[in-house]
Motif scaffolding. Structure first.
Motif, PDB file in Angstrom:
ATOM      1  N   ASP A  28      87.498  41.783  15.717  1.00 51.39           N
ATOM      2  CA  ASP A  28      86.557  42.295  16.716  1.00 51.39           C
ATOM      3  C   ASP A  28      86.814  41.542  18.027  1.00 51.39           C
ATOM      4  OD1 ASP A  28      85.243  39.856  16.522  1.00 51.39           O
ATOM      5  OD2 ASP A  28      83.281  40.711  16.099  1.00 51.39           O
ATOM      6  N   THR A  29      86.088  41.874  19.051  1.00 53.94           N
ATOM      7  CA  THR A  29      86.381  41.338  20.388  1.00 53.94           C
ATOM      8  C   THR A  29      86.242  39.822  20.450  1.00 53.94           C
ATOM      9  OG1 THR A  29      85.528  43.410  21.302  1.00 53.94           O
ATOM     10  CG2 THR A  29      85.850  41.580  22.835  1.00 53.94           C
ATOM     11  N   CYS A  30      85.124  39.300  19.945  1.00 50.09           N
ATOM     12  CA  CYS A  30      84.854  37.864  20.082  1.00 50.09           C
ATOM     13  C   CYS A  30      85.852  37.010  19.307  1.00 50.09           C
ATOM     14  CB  CYS A  30      83.427  37.547  19.657  1.00 50.09           C
ATOM     15  SG  CYS A  30      83.084  37.959  17.922  1.00 50.09           S
ATOM     16  N   SER A  31      86.353  37.524  18.178  1.00 48.27           N
ATOM     17  CA  SER A  31      87.292  36.733  17.379  1.00 48.27           C
ATOM     18  C   SER A  31      88.609  36.504  18.116  1.00 48.27           C
ATOM     19  CB  SER A  31      87.549  37.403  16.024  1.00 48.27           C
ATOM     20  OG  SER A  31      88.140  38.675  16.194  1.00 48.27           O
ATOM     21  N   LEU A  32      88.941  37.414  19.029  1.00 46.47           N
ATOM     22  CA  LEU A  32      90.134  37.229  19.866  1.00 46.47           C
ATOM     23  C   LEU A  32      89.840  36.354  21.085  1.00 46.47           C
ATOM     24  CD1 LEU A  32      91.488  40.883  19.657  1.00 46.47           C
ATOM     25  CD2 LEU A  32      92.623  38.849  18.739  1.00 46.47           C
ATOM     26  N   LEU A  33      88.740  36.627  21.760  1.00 45.96           N
ATOM     27  CA  LEU A  33      88.385  35.832  22.941  1.00 45.96           C
ATOM     28  C   LEU A  33      88.139  34.370  22.593  1.00 45.96           C
ATOM     29  CD1 LEU A  33      86.010  38.310  24.798  1.00 45.96           C
ATOM     30  CD2 LEU A  33      88.255  37.540  25.598  1.00 45.96           C
ATOM     31  N   ASP A  34      87.696  34.115  21.380  1.00 50.69           N
ATOM     32  CA  ASP A  34      87.408  32.733  20.980  1.00 50.69           C
ATOM     33  C   ASP A  34      88.655  31.876  20.840  1.00 50.69           C
ATOM     34  OD1 ASP A  34      84.718  32.999  21.109  1.00 50.69           O
ATOM     35  OD2 ASP A  34      84.309  32.637  18.991  1.00 50.69           O
ATOM     36  N   ILE A  35      89.832  32.490  20.876  1.00 53.91           N
ATOM     37  CA  ILE A  35      91.072  31.697  20.912  1.00 53.91           C
ATOM     38  C   ILE A  35      91.074  30.819  22.164  1.00 53.91           C
ATOM     39  CG2 ILE A  35      93.585  31.797  21.122  1.00 53.91           C
ATOM     40  CD1 ILE A  35      93.436  34.488  19.562  1.00 53.91           C
ATOM     41  N   ILE A  36      90.648  31.397  23.288  1.00 54.84           N
ATOM     42  CA  ILE A  36      90.629  30.664  24.557  1.00 54.84           C
ATOM     43  C   ILE A  36      89.488  29.646  24.575  1.00 54.84           C
ATOM     44  CG2 ILE A  36      90.489  30.924  27.088  1.00 54.84           C
ATOM     45  CD1 ILE A  36      91.441  33.865  26.593  1.00 54.84           C
ATOM     46  N   ARG A  37      88.452  29.907  23.797  1.00 52.70           N
ATOM     47  CA  ARG A  37      87.283  29.012  23.762  1.00 52.70           C
ATOM     48  C   ARG A  37      87.431  27.885  22.744  1.00 52.70           C
ATOM     49  NH1 ARG A  37      83.961  34.294  23.298  1.00 52.70           N
ATOM     50  NH2 ARG A  37      83.048  34.658  25.345  1.00 52.70           N
ATOM     51  N   LEU A  38      88.521  27.828  22.035  1.00 49.54           N
ATOM     52  CA  LEU A  38      88.660  26.878  20.928  1.00 49.54           C
ATOM     53  C   LEU A  38      88.269  25.443  21.277  1.00 49.54           C
ATOM     54  CD1 LEU A  38      91.914  28.105  19.140  1.00 49.54           C
ATOM     55  CD2 LEU A  38      89.657  27.857  18.102  1.00 49.54           C
ATOM     56  N   PRO A  39      88.700  24.880  22.430  1.00 49.13           N
ATOM     57  CA  PRO A  39      88.375  23.472  22.701  1.00 49.13           C
ATOM     58  C   PRO A  39      86.880  23.186  22.823  1.00 49.13           C
ATOM     59  CG  PRO A  39      90.181  24.195  24.099  1.00 49.13           C
ATOM     60  CD  PRO A  39      89.611  25.425  23.456  1.00 49.13           C
ATOM     61  N   ASN A 198      80.679  36.817  15.371  1.00 46.86           N
ATOM     62  CA  ASN A 198      79.250  37.119  15.535  1.00 46.86           C
ATOM     63  C   ASN A 198      78.565  37.161  14.172  1.00 46.86           C
ATOM     64  OD1 ASN A 198      79.248  37.342  18.352  1.00 46.86           O
ATOM     65  ND2 ASN A 198      79.930  39.465  18.266  1.00 46.86           N
ATOM     66  N   LYS A 199      78.384  36.004  13.589  1.00 43.42           N
ATOM     67  CA  LYS A 199      77.843  35.919  12.236  1.00 43.42           C
ATOM     68  C   LYS A 199      76.452  36.530  12.135  1.00 43.42           C
ATOM     69  CE  LYS A 199      77.563  32.725   8.345  1.00 43.42           C
ATOM     70  NZ  LYS A 199      77.867  31.355   7.879  1.00 43.42           N
TER      71      LYS A 199
END
Length: 236
Positions: A28-39, A198-199
């Protein structure tokens, strides 16, 4: 950034993935965008390693990476905001570091700080964005379909998961796309895993919402919300 993404109907995606016992990983969208948010969204650098390993599995055609065409629009819309989140995170780190060095100078009566560097020069954001784009470039996005709109409208109208808490039309549309893909694959030996961050949209008190559990049972889908759980499932 997303000019060269691939969109195909479900039938074509399946017909071009002829291997048996293949995992179809639906982002889903957030699972991809969260790559950039990892730190600043995770507490372990191991999560980056797991995204990298999954990327290698996709490259090796051991995993079929798929998503919804709606996600393309969502990624384009949200990418600048996520970049700004990262920049704000880095600015705060830099301010904290600089303040620490000022205290060090004051306490030791020295003229220059012992350490001086700019965090922006490290290039971590650019490397994370590269990984993000790398995965997207190998992902096939399921073409739009009116049935997905109807499904999303119904779930939102009747407050049914994944719209039970927040009433998000887009989440329901993406979930409808994954459900249809899984239904089409049911007769094969392939597996569909839906990955979302998005749990709250899918889980209630530690278990899947009843409606989501029913969906998963009928379509043979597994829902994962943590990258460690996802990678573990893919290597069972």
């Amino acid at each position: 950034m997303l000019e060269k993404v691939t969109k195909k109907p479900i039938g074509k995606i399946i017909s071009q993935s002829k291997k048996e016992n293949t995992i179809f990983l639906f982002w889903d969208t957030c699972s991809l965008l969260d790559i950039i948010r990892l730190p600043f969204r995770t507490n372990s650098d191991n999560n980056l390693k797991l995204y990298q390993k999954i990327n290698e599995l996709i490259k090796a055609d051991k995993v079929v990476s798929v998503g919804s065409a709606l996600t393309i629009a969502e990624l384009s819309y949200n990418f600048p905001r996520v970049e700004q989140e990262y920049d704000n995170y880095l600015k705060k780190l830099q301010r904290d570091f600089d303040l620490h060095e000022k205290y060090l100078i004051r306490c030791n009566s020295i003229e220059n700080p012992m350490l001086t560097f700019q965090l922006t020069e490290k290039g971590l954001k650019q490397q994370l964005i590269k990984l993000f784009i790398d995965i997207i470039s190998k992902t096939t996005f399921v073409s739009e379909k009116q049935d997905f709109n109807k499904f999303a409208h119904f779930r939102v109208s009747y407050h049914m998961a994944p719209a039970q808490r927040k009433g998000e039309y887009k989440d329901c549309y993406i979930w409808a796309t994954c459900l249809e893909l899984a239904q089409e694959l049911k007769a094969t030996n392939n597996e569909v895993i839906f990955f979302t961050r998005n749990k709250d949209d899918f889980y209630d008190n530690g278990d899947l919402f009843g409606q989501i559990k029913n969906d998963c049972s009928k379509a043979k889908i597994k829902v994962k919300c943590e990258i460690g759980e996802l990678y573990g499932e893919m290597n069972n």
